[in-house]
Design an enzyme around this catalytic site. Structure first.
Site, PDB file in Angstrom:
ATOM      1  N   HIS A 156     -14.453  -7.264   8.592  1.00  0.00           N
ATOM      2  CA  HIS A 156     -14.163  -8.325   7.880  1.00  0.00           C
ATOM      3  C   HIS A 156     -14.583  -9.564   8.218  1.00  0.00           C
ATOM      4  O   HIS A 156     -14.650  -9.975   9.346  1.00  0.00           O
ATOM      5  CB  HIS A 156     -12.395  -8.620   7.410  1.00  0.00           C
ATOM      6  CG  HIS A 156     -11.897  -7.397   6.812  1.00  0.00           C
ATOM      7  ND1 HIS A 156     -11.497  -7.581   5.412  1.00  0.00           N
ATOM      8  CD2 HIS A 156     -11.380  -6.510   7.257  1.00  0.00           C
ATOM      9  CE1 HIS A 156     -10.980  -6.381   5.195  1.00  0.00           C
ATOM     10  NE2 HIS A 156     -10.628  -5.749   6.178  1.00  0.00           N
ATOM     11  N   ASP A 172     -14.822  -5.509   0.811  1.00  0.00           N
ATOM     12  CA  ASP A 172     -14.484  -6.460   1.506  1.00  0.00           C
ATOM     13  C   ASP A 172     -14.915  -6.358   3.148  1.00  0.00           C
ATOM     14  O   ASP A 172     -14.578  -7.237   3.923  1.00  0.00           O
ATOM     15  CB  ASP A 172     -13.056  -6.890   1.430  1.00  0.00           C
ATOM     16  CG  ASP A 172     -12.108  -6.008   1.738  1.00  0.00           C
ATOM     17  OD1 ASP A 172     -12.550  -5.053   2.205  1.00  0.00           O
ATOM     18  OD2 ASP A 172     -10.993  -6.104   1.655  1.00  0.00           O
ATOM     19  N   ARG A 173     -15.603  -5.406   3.439  1.00  0.00           N
ATOM     20  CA  ARG A 173     -15.926  -5.273   4.806  1.00  0.00           C
ATOM     21  C   ARG A 173     -17.462  -4.600   4.813  1.00  0.00           C
ATOM     22  O   ARG A 173     -17.878  -4.051   3.762  1.00  0.00           O
ATOM     23  CB  ARG A 173     -15.196  -3.882   5.323  1.00  0.00           C
ATOM     24  CG  ARG A 173     -13.644  -4.559   5.541  1.00  0.00           C
ATOM     25  CD  ARG A 173     -13.089  -3.567   6.612  1.00  0.00           C
ATOM     26  NE  ARG A 173     -12.657  -2.237   6.144  1.00  0.00           N
ATOM     27  CZ  ARG A 173     -12.566  -1.079   6.868  1.00  0.00           C
ATOM     28  NH1 ARG A 173     -12.942  -1.068   8.217  1.00  0.00           N
ATOM     29  NH2 ARG A 173     -12.228   0.007   6.260  1.00  0.00           N
ATOM     30  N   ASP A 193     -17.026  -0.926   2.211  1.00  0.00           N
ATOM     31  CA  ASP A 193     -15.921  -0.086   2.276  1.00  0.00           C
ATOM     32  C   ASP A 193     -15.695   0.231   0.765  1.00  0.00           C
ATOM     33  O   ASP A 193     -16.186  -0.428   0.044  1.00  0.00           O
ATOM     34  CB  ASP A 193     -14.966  -0.584   3.102  1.00  0.00           C
ATOM     35  CG  ASP A 193     -14.183  -1.791   2.657  1.00  0.00           C
ATOM     36  OD1 ASP A 193     -14.883  -2.632   1.878  1.00  0.00           O
ATOM     37  OD2 ASP A 193     -12.958  -2.096   2.876  1.00  0.00           O
ATOM     38  N   SER A 212      -8.310  -0.018  -0.716  1.00  0.00           N
ATOM     39  CA  SER A 212      -9.369  -0.214   0.421  1.00  0.00           C
ATOM     40  C   SER A 212     -10.234   0.870   0.726  1.00  0.00           C
ATOM     41  O   SER A 212     -10.699   1.640   0.173  1.00  0.00           O
ATOM     42  CB  SER A 212      -8.584  -0.914   1.454  1.00  0.00           C
ATOM     43  OG  SER A 212      -9.561  -1.604   2.511  1.00  0.00           O
ATOM     44  N   HIS A 213     -10.181   1.147   2.235  1.00  0.00           N
ATOM     45  CA  HIS A 213     -10.898   2.317   2.755  1.00  0.00           C
ATOM     46  C   HIS A 213     -10.063   3.469   2.730  1.00  0.00           C
ATOM     47  O   HIS A 213     -10.397   4.564   3.681  1.00  0.00           O
ATOM     48  CB  HIS A 213     -11.364   1.844   4.109  1.00  0.00           C
ATOM     49  CG  HIS A 213     -10.291   1.493   5.178  1.00  0.00           C
ATOM     50  ND1 HIS A 213      -9.470   0.243   5.105  1.00  0.00           N
ATOM     51  CD2 HIS A 213      -9.479   2.502   5.976  1.00  0.00           C
ATOM     52  CE1 HIS A 213      -8.606   0.375   5.811  1.00  0.00           C
ATOM     53  NE2 HIS A 213      -8.728   1.415   6.437  1.00  0.00           N
ATOM     54  N   LYS A 265      -3.457  -6.374  -3.067  1.00  0.00           N
ATOM     55  CA  LYS A 265      -3.814  -7.487  -2.277  1.00  0.00           C
ATOM     56  C   LYS A 265      -3.623  -8.787  -3.115  1.00  0.00           C
ATOM     57  O   LYS A 265      -4.303  -9.012  -4.116  1.00  0.00           O
ATOM     58  CB  LYS A 265      -5.268  -7.647  -1.862  1.00  0.00           C
ATOM     59  CG  LYS A 265      -5.608  -6.275  -0.738  1.00  0.00           C
ATOM     60  CD  LYS A 265      -7.050  -6.274  -0.212  1.00  0.00           C
ATOM     61  CE  LYS A 265      -7.164  -5.143   0.738  1.00  0.00           C
ATOM     62  NZ  LYS A 265      -8.564  -5.154   1.139  1.00  0.00           N
ATOM     63  N   ASP A 320     -13.351  -1.057  -1.317  1.00  0.00           N
ATOM     64  CA  ASP A 320     -13.275  -2.328  -2.179  1.00  0.00           C
ATOM     65  C   ASP A 320     -14.368  -3.403  -1.886  1.00  0.00           C
ATOM     66  O   ASP A 320     -14.064  -4.251  -2.455  1.00  0.00           O
ATOM     67  CB  ASP A 320     -11.981  -3.077  -2.374  1.00  0.00           C
ATOM     68  CG  ASP A 320     -11.315  -3.181  -0.848  1.00  0.00           C
ATOM     69  OD1 ASP A 320     -12.066  -2.928   0.135  1.00  0.00           O
ATOM     70  OD2 ASP A 320     -10.497  -4.071  -0.670  1.00  0.00           O
ATOM     71  N   ARG A 372       0.892  -1.248   0.055  1.00  0.00           N
ATOM     72  CA  ARG A 372      -0.079   0.024  -0.115  1.00  0.00           C
ATOM     73  C   ARG A 372       0.884   1.213  -0.052  1.00  0.00           C
ATOM     74  O   ARG A 372       1.718   1.213   0.773  1.00  0.00           O
ATOM     75  CB  ARG A 372      -0.736   0.035   1.236  1.00  0.00           C
ATOM     76  CG  ARG A 372      -1.945   0.955   1.232  1.00  0.00           C
ATOM     77  CD  ARG A 372      -3.047   0.868   2.412  1.00  0.00           C
ATOM     78  NE  ARG A 372      -3.326  -0.478   2.585  1.00  0.00           N
ATOM     79  CZ  ARG A 372      -4.061  -0.598   3.845  1.00  0.00           C
ATOM     80  NH1 ARG A 372      -4.134  -0.034   4.811  1.00  0.00           N
ATOM     81  NH2 ARG A 372      -4.324  -1.961   4.003  1.00  0.00           N
TER      82      ARG A 372
END
Length: 769
Positions: free
Chosen positions: A637, A554-555, A550, A414-415, A424, A552, A326
């Site tokens: 998650h 995944d949450r 979020d 992501s967030h 990832k 992407d 990241r």
């Protein structure tokens, strides 16, 4: 009066055989239906007898086990040890008096000796001990103990001041069911909704007629399922169908007799007319042009020579983090950095003999360029790239399974803010983390990147429909729910609504237009202020639920009709209860930031809770290691291995949540009111220069007297009425803290203790709690 002549009966004579055949066929159908119903009734009766016989066998075997346990618990050595307050002697006496028992022990009612040795002492054993103490009666459960299904027995002793617990082999009980002859039916030994043993056609569990017999001495039932007996013609049962068959067949025979009588009266036999077969024209074959389509193979480009003698600049090692890669676009991330990372991933794949990899990206503006660089690097290493375009991270993970590559990269920030992006990575089914992430940098820095003789291929695929269909084929809502979806302008804004609509929800989209600048609010549902718009729309529209994803996808975040923000650890309790109904004894993994009420809740439902380090890649790795069915993190998650693939997926988790809620008549607020809730803080972040070094000093200093201290990820101190946590973030230079207690007063006491321990390490530390 005119007499009816034989000539006038010609039509009747021709119709009689046809009518007779029809009546006989209808009669045969009715007769077959009667026989079928008699046979199925006999099978049902036989299965019921088998069910009762097996239930008696299981009840008898269990009663013998309980009798042995009771006798052992009343042995002089156990009684004497308890009277002397010596639990060690009492446990030794129990082992000696209880033949065949495993891990037998006598523990005080506070269960501290058992809790302090978890997980070695066994979560299921702690759970059955709690049940015996709570009811004051013997408790039995079949759960996983040391990796195997065992009969766990707990007996309250000394008027509830102690408890005796041991494991016994469960095979004799479960084999009585598994080896039973269920015929064409289905037998299932149930512990709540969990199936302990079964025999026969499992499909009848949802479509068949059910009957049950309780197992004495337990909360188990033995259920029998038979195929529904279909009624006969006109809805008749077996007796009426048999009578109808006799009438119809008799009528057919009578008509044939009448036809023969007419035939004897005929004086002229009509000549048989031979009907010549008709011949049609032979079919002609149309003129079809046979063209050989030569498949033009795309000429593979020769690998590019290095453009510069010195080669590209090395990436910043700081972007290679604990769970992923990241960085900030234009500072630590660029197309060239992405190319080097791609070639390093391709080198790792080459070392493992892997060739194909799925790539997808979120909606950030830098995504297309980084995908281009990543793809170039992978192709240089000879890897074949399957690009699925704009895709939530869970869709990228799904692609690795669905397309059978075992490898994928999600290009996502992501967030994080819009100028962040990252990678990832999954290689060979393993999510890269820790050393495997830093090894990617090492390959780049040491110049050991693999250069293939021929560039890998590139293919574009759209697998979004496959993902939607896979979920909708397994999850259907029992009643429609009105759901507001806030995607925060992240990449889940298209796929999330499609999935929830496909399973039967009525969806109202909020900020579902994909926009990498995130113009409305930050796409991070773990921050309560990012859920205010969702809360307002849910309450305004009187929706059944609000869900937030979020950046992407995944949450997951959740808002109830009354506007309550349901923390992920409480959602995990609801998911765990559902999963454990079908998988008794299953291991449920959770991270160190989750509520202290989670482990007792899981154990009380026959599950095995396992605390682990925070981080999506670390959790997934632990799930595979422990063969866990479910996992979750306080960050939102959720990882379902049961019925899914074990990766973190906010969209799928939302579907599973709706599935649970749709089965209940109460609203979401009433459902979550059944889930324990303590007084707790959200995550508190304290900036420090080196969080990991700070935590090492905190661990070394100690000072958490009377607490059960866990140091697997930071320092977590658990007391009976509260807990506190300090851990080092693996993504930013901060300490992450969280506190929880049964009362506000106790919460403040725990916080005060942690303040003193933190300032003992650094007196100048600025604390906001």
């Amino acid at each position: 009066m005119k007499t009816l002549s034989l000539g006038d009966t010609g039509s009747m004579k021709r119709m009689l055989p046809l009518l007779a055949v029809v009546l006989v066929l209808l009669g045969a159908w009715a007769a077959w239906s009667a026989v079928r119903q008699w046979r199925e009734s006999g099978q049902s009766a036989q299965l019921a007898a088998t069910r009762d016989g097996v239930a008696n066998t299981v009840s008898s075997a269990l009663a013998k086990q309980l009798a042995v346990a009771q006798k052992a618990a009343q042995s002089p050595a156990v009684v004497g040890g308890l009277q002397a307050g010596n639990f060690v002697n009492a446990s030794e006496g129990l082992v000696a008096a209880w033949p065949g028992s495993e891990h037998a022990e006598v523990a005080a009612a506070d269960l501290q000796t058992m809790m302090s040795t978890l997980p070695a002492s066994g979560y299921g054993r702690v759970g059955v001990a709690q049940a015996a103490l709570a009811t004051g009666k013997p408790a039995v459960v079949i759960a996983r103990d040391n990796g195997q299904p065992k009969l766990l027995i707990a007996l309250p002793l000394a008027d509830g001041a102690a408890v005796a617990v041991a494991a016994q082999p469960a095979k004799a009980l479960t084999d009585a069911v598994a080896k039973a002859n269920a015929g064409s039916g289905y037998l299932a030994l149930k512990q709540a909704d969990a199936t302990l043993a079964q025999a026969g056609d499992k499909g009848l569990e949802t479509a068949g007629d059910k009957s049950s017999t309780p197992i004495k001495g337990s909360d188990w039932t033995l259920n029998a399922f038979t195929a529904p007996i279909e009624p006969g013609p006109l809805g008749f049962g077996r007796v009426m169908s048999a009578i109808l068959a006799l009438l119809l067949i008799g009528g057919g025979i009578a008509l044939l007799w009448l036809r023969q009588r007419f035939a004897k009266q005929e004086s002229v036999v009509e000549d048989e007319v031979a009907i010549a077969p008709e011949h049609g024209d032979e079919p002609t074959v149309g003129d079809l042009a046979a063209q050989n389509q030569a498949a033009a193979s795309e000429a593979a480009a020769t690998k590019a020579e290095a453009a510069k003698a010195d080669g590209p600049a090395l990436p910043d090692p700081g972007i290679f983090r604990a769970y992923d890669i990241r960085g900030i676009v234009g500072k630590t991330l660029s197309v060239d950095v992405a190319r080097q990372i791609g070639q390093s991933i391709g080198t790792l794949m080459h070392e493992h003999g892997l060739y194909d990899i799925v790539i997808g990206r979120d909606g950030r503006l830098s995504g297309p360029d980084l995908v281009g660089g990543l793809t170039e690097g992978l192709r240089r290493a000879g890897r074949n790239v399957i690009s699925i375009g704009l895709a939530p991270t869970p869709l990228v993970y799904f692609g690795a399974y669905h397309l059978r590559t075992g490898c994928c990269v999600a290009v996502t920030g992501s967030h994080n803010p819009p100028d962040y992006n990252g990678f990832k990575i999954v290689v060979g089914g393993e999510t890269l983390s820790g050393d495997t992430i830093t090894a990617l940098y090492t390959r780049i820095a040491e110049g050991t990147l693999y250069e293939a003789d021929q560039l890998g291929r590139v293919e574009e695929r759209d697998i979004s429909d496959d993902y939607v269909n896979r979920i909708a084929s397994d999850i259907r809502l029992e009643r429609p729910l009105d759901v507001v979806i806030d995607a925060g302008n992240g990449v889940a804004g298209d796929l999330g609504p499609r999935v929830l609509e496909a399973i039967g929800a009525n969806v109202f989209p909020l900020f579902c237009e994909i926009d990498g600048t995130f113009p409305n609010h930050h796409p991070d549902p773990s921050e309560p202020h990012n859920l205010e718009d969702l809360r307002h729309i849910v309450q305004t529209r009187k929706a059944d639920l609000g869900v937030a994803f979020d950046g992407d996808g995944d949450r997951l975040g959740v808002i109830t009709p009354e506007g309550h923000n349901i923390f992920p650890d409480r959602m995990l309790m609801l998911f765990a209860s559902d999963v454990l109904e079908r998988n008794p004894g299953a291991i449920i993994v959770y991270d160190v930031k989750c509520t202290g009420a989670l482990a007792p809740y899981i154990m009380g439902r026959g599950g095995s809770p396992l605390m682990w380090k925070t981080g999506h890649s670390l959790i997934k790795s632990k799930m595979r290691e422990e063969e866990a069915e479910l996992a979750g993190e306080m960050s939102g998650h959720f990882f379902f291995m049961e019925r899914w693939y074990g990766f973190d997926d906010g969209i799928y988790s939302a579907a599973r949540l709706l599935e649970i809620l749709a089965r209940r008549s109460e609203d979401a607020d009433a459902v979550f009111a059944e889930i324990p809730e303590s007084i707790s803080t959200p995550e508190i972040k304290v900036p420090v220069a080196d969080p990991h070094a700070f935590v090492e000093k905190l661990v070394a200093n100690g000072g958490f007297d009377g607490a059960r201290v866990t140091t697997l990820d930071g320092v977590r101190a658990d007391w009976s009425d509260g807990w506190g946590l300090v851990r080092a973030s693996n993504t930013t230079p901060v300490l992450v803290l969280r506190f929880e207690a049964n009362t506000q007063e106790r919460l403040e006491e725990v916080q005060a203790l942690f303040r003193s321990r933190l300032r003992a390490v650094d007196p100048a530390l600025e604390l906001t709690f």
